[in-house]
Design a protein around this motif. Sequence first.
Motif, PDB file in Angstrom:
ATOM      1  N   ARG A 121      74.563  41.533  -8.086  1.00 21.24           N
ATOM      2  CA  ARG A 121      74.280  40.998  -6.750  1.00 21.24           C
ATOM      3  C   ARG A 121      72.974  41.579  -6.194  1.00 21.24           C
ATOM      4  O   ARG A 121      72.585  41.275  -5.082  1.00 21.24           O
ATOM      5  CB  ARG A 121      75.447  41.312  -5.798  1.00 21.24           C
ATOM      6  CG  ARG A 121      76.744  40.648  -6.236  1.00 21.24           C
ATOM      7  CD  ARG A 121      77.900  41.011  -5.341  1.00 21.24           C
ATOM      8  NE  ARG A 121      77.786  40.404  -4.022  1.00 21.24           N
ATOM      9  CZ  ARG A 121      78.678  40.557  -3.061  1.00 21.24           C
ATOM     10  NH1 ARG A 121      79.762  41.301  -3.291  1.00 21.24           N
ATOM     11  NH2 ARG A 121      78.518  39.989  -1.889  1.00 21.24           N
ATOM     12  N   GLN A 122      72.331  42.430  -6.979  1.00 19.30           N
ATOM     13  CA  GLN A 122      71.031  42.954  -6.559  1.00 19.30           C
ATOM     14  C   GLN A 122      69.943  41.937  -6.885  1.00 19.30           C
ATOM     15  O   GLN A 122      70.036  41.209  -7.874  1.00 19.30           O
ATOM     16  CB  GLN A 122      70.720  44.269  -7.273  1.00 19.30           C
ATOM     17  CG  GLN A 122      71.506  45.451  -6.764  1.00 19.30           C
ATOM     18  CD  GLN A 122      70.993  46.759  -7.329  1.00 19.30           C
ATOM     19  OE1 GLN A 122      70.319  46.788  -8.348  1.00 19.30           O
ATOM     20  NE2 GLN A 122      71.311  47.842  -6.663  1.00 19.30           N
ATOM     21  N   PHE A 123      68.934  41.900  -6.044  1.00 23.34           N
ATOM     22  CA  PHE A 123      67.845  40.958  -6.293  1.00 23.34           C
ATOM     23  C   PHE A 123      66.506  41.638  -6.038  1.00 23.34           C
ATOM     24  O   PHE A 123      66.272  42.138  -4.941  1.00 23.34           O
ATOM     25  CB  PHE A 123      67.985  39.742  -5.380  1.00 23.34           C
ATOM     26  CG  PHE A 123      66.911  38.721  -5.628  1.00 23.34           C
ATOM     27  CD1 PHE A 123      67.024  37.834  -6.670  1.00 23.34           C
ATOM     28  CD2 PHE A 123      65.774  38.684  -4.831  1.00 23.34           C
ATOM     29  CE1 PHE A 123      66.015  36.905  -6.911  1.00 23.34           C
ATOM     30  CE2 PHE A 123      64.768  37.770  -5.067  1.00 23.34           C
ATOM     31  CZ  PHE A 123      64.897  36.868  -6.111  1.00 23.34           C
ATOM     32  N   PRO A 124      65.624  41.684  -7.052  1.00 20.97           N
ATOM     33  CA  PRO A 124      65.904  41.313  -8.440  1.00 20.97           C
ATOM     34  C   PRO A 124      66.789  42.354  -9.121  1.00 20.97           C
ATOM     35  O   PRO A 124      66.799  43.517  -8.733  1.00 20.97           O
ATOM     36  CB  PRO A 124      64.512  41.264  -9.072  1.00 20.97           C
ATOM     37  CG  PRO A 124      63.701  42.219  -8.255  1.00 20.97           C
ATOM     38  CD  PRO A 124      64.226  42.115  -6.858  1.00 20.97           C
ATOM     39  N   CYS A 125      67.479  41.933 -10.156  1.00 21.27           N
ATOM     40  CA  CYS A 125      68.358  42.855 -10.895  1.00 21.27           C
ATOM     41  C   CYS A 125      67.524  43.728 -11.828  1.00 21.27           C
ATOM     42  O   CYS A 125      66.324  43.530 -11.997  1.00 21.27           O
ATOM     43  CB  CYS A 125      69.387  42.068 -11.688  1.00 21.27           C
ATOM     44  SG  CYS A 125      68.654  41.072 -13.014  1.00 21.27           S
TER      45      CYS A 125
ATOM     46  N   ALA B 163      61.323  45.775  -6.371  1.00 24.02           N
ATOM     47  CA  ALA B 163      62.675  46.223  -6.715  1.00 24.02           C
ATOM     48  C   ALA B 163      63.504  46.526  -5.467  1.00 24.02           C
ATOM     49  O   ALA B 163      62.976  46.955  -4.447  1.00 24.02           O
ATOM     50  CB  ALA B 163      62.603  47.463  -7.605  1.00 24.02           C
ATOM     51  N   PRO B 164      64.828  46.330  -5.538  1.00 26.69           N
ATOM     52  CA  PRO B 164      65.687  46.579  -4.380  1.00 26.69           C
ATOM     53  C   PRO B 164      65.874  48.056  -4.086  1.00 26.69           C
ATOM     54  O   PRO B 164      66.136  48.442  -2.952  1.00 26.69           O
ATOM     55  CB  PRO B 164      67.015  45.923  -4.773  1.00 26.69           C
ATOM     56  CG  PRO B 164      67.013  45.952  -6.270  1.00 26.69           C
ATOM     57  CD  PRO B 164      65.584  45.750  -6.669  1.00 26.69           C
ATOM     58  N   ASN B 165      65.730  48.914  -5.107  1.00 25.02           N
ATOM     59  CA  ASN B 165      65.887  50.353  -4.912  1.00 25.02           C
ATOM     60  C   ASN B 165      65.333  51.103  -6.121  1.00 25.02           C
ATOM     61  O   ASN B 165      64.953  50.492  -7.131  1.00 25.02           O
ATOM     62  CB  ASN B 165      67.376  50.719  -4.688  1.00 25.02           C
ATOM     63  CG  ASN B 165      68.283  50.106  -5.738  1.00 25.02           C
ATOM     64  OD1 ASN B 165      68.040  50.240  -6.935  1.00 25.02           O
ATOM     65  ND2 ASN B 165      69.321  49.407  -5.293  1.00 25.02           N
ATOM     66  N   ALA B 166      65.299  52.429  -5.994  1.00 23.56           N
ATOM     67  CA  ALA B 166      64.739  53.265  -7.066  1.00 23.56           C
ATOM     68  C   ALA B 166      65.566  53.177  -8.347  1.00 23.56           C
ATOM     69  O   ALA B 166      65.031  53.271  -9.454  1.00 23.56           O
ATOM     70  CB  ALA B 166      64.651  54.717  -6.596  1.00 23.56           C
ATOM     71  N   SER B 167      66.882  52.988  -8.191  1.00 22.43           N
ATOM     72  CA  SER B 167      67.753  52.903  -9.363  1.00 22.43           C
ATOM     73  C   SER B 167      67.403  51.685 -10.223  1.00 22.43           C
ATOM     74  O   SER B 167      67.378  51.763 -11.452  1.00 22.43           O
ATOM     75  CB  SER B 167      69.218  52.831  -8.916  1.00 22.43           C
ATOM     76  OG  SER B 167      70.079  52.694 -10.016  1.00 22.43           O
ATOM     77  N   ALA B 168      67.114  50.563  -9.574  1.00 18.08           N
ATOM     78  CA  ALA B 168      66.755  49.349 -10.322  1.00 18.08           C
ATOM     79  C   ALA B 168      65.452  49.552 -11.085  1.00 18.08           C
ATOM     80  O   ALA B 168      65.295  49.069 -12.210  1.00 18.08           O
ATOM     81  CB  ALA B 168      66.636  48.170  -9.360  1.00 18.08           C
TER      82      ALA B 168
END
Length: 480
Positions: free
Chosen positions: A75-79, A12-17
């Motif tokens: 635009r986040q990967f992965p969304c 994941a790109p970040n904790a929010s995702a």
Amino acid sequence: MKFTEEWIIAQAPNASAVQNGRKLSQKGSFSARGKTADETLFWADCAGSGKNPYHTSVDLTHPDAPTCRCSCPSRQFPCKHAVGLLFEILTDQPFTVSEVPQDLADKRAKQAARAAKKEQTAEEAVKKPKKTNGAAQAKKLKKQLEGIEKAEQMVSDLLSHGLGTLSGASAKTYEALAKDLGSYYLTGAQASFMELVSEIKKIQSKGDKASYDEALRILIRLNAMLQKARAFLQQKLDSKTFELEDNLLYEALGGVWKLEELERIGCVEENAELVQLSFDVLFDEPRKQYIDRGFWIELGSGTIDQTLNYRPVKALKYIKAEDTCFALVKTPKLCKYPGTGNQRVRWDACEMTEIDPSALQKIRGFAQTDLGMVLRQVKNEIKNTMSEKYLAVLLKFDTIGKVGEEFVLQMENGERIVLRDRAADGTDHASVYKLDWLAGTVQEQGQIMFGLVFYDPEDCTLCLHPYSLVTEKQIIRLQY
């Protein structure tokens, strides 16, 4: 493929995702789930804010580098939808074996063709590097030497007249000159000058002795780096040897290593296994960037390396943040940056598995018992003006107690070292006080401590900043 939640978090790109993807799975947002018979491709529809669902898929043909696709505009990967699909797979939601949708089949075929071409190109680049443009390289070296001459004059003025001269209009002049170094391909030296200006401003506003000491350290490092760089670049120019080589000056001056370049010069280890001992995030004020830093131990050699992920504030939404890793990482190629001490490492692909007791036992076996030898290693490291002013170490100790108000770690042979928080890491990295909470664990299970040995100029003492404890069952993080 059977994977873990830890593996999903790493993708994941970040904790929010991660959080949003988990919620999508938990509230039943997915439908029309399908998969291939070999379970290398999963797809599903995910309800979104609009009338039509998003088409989401995860291709696990290469499990160490999965391909996530989604028709959403993120635009986040992965969304978050692709992350949610991973949670659907993890929690064994029902997927029907079906024919691969044509659009996915076409994309897989194109991806396979691109991957094959990329692999062939990479192999050719390692075996037969692209011919260096000698004229262009010579021109760049001359430009760098020109910039070094200008930078050396700036350093000479400061060493001759003192740091106190860097104030008011003078400080702005130096700041402008520092910015100009970027046009000479000296972004590394430029960043050091900006650090210097930042520390001088702290001295002027607060009269901070620690900032004065840090400014002096930066100035000494700059002076040494510029002298070494001038000799190094001049030698390359005179001998017309323009190929990259195993030398830390390349990065110090602002060069950026590519993995294939590190592999080409032999800075690579095959089939490495690593476990993260600690993780933290630093903020570099002069450069305006976050640094995700992980300390890792190689299970084959016991070497302690570090990963550094730079995230400029202006590009935070585009650069994936690193995070704590609680898995055993296996990578076919571990690339090491030139340097000494805790070398920076990177890898392109990896497999994650659970850390079992045998791995922890192996880590504990690498702990050093001779504090005197460790301190000699640290002294040799910090004497090098180009190196970090700390060394990450793993120690086997006998007990931890207090002498006055300070914690002290005592080795089995009676040697002692003061446990102290490293001021340069910031107050958010304070960890010594946490030892009070872990008194029983430290004495009964621990006795293996990982931390940074550093020189504290306040009382000219070598101290240990504790970062984690390695017990027979787990790694207890004192940081993040």
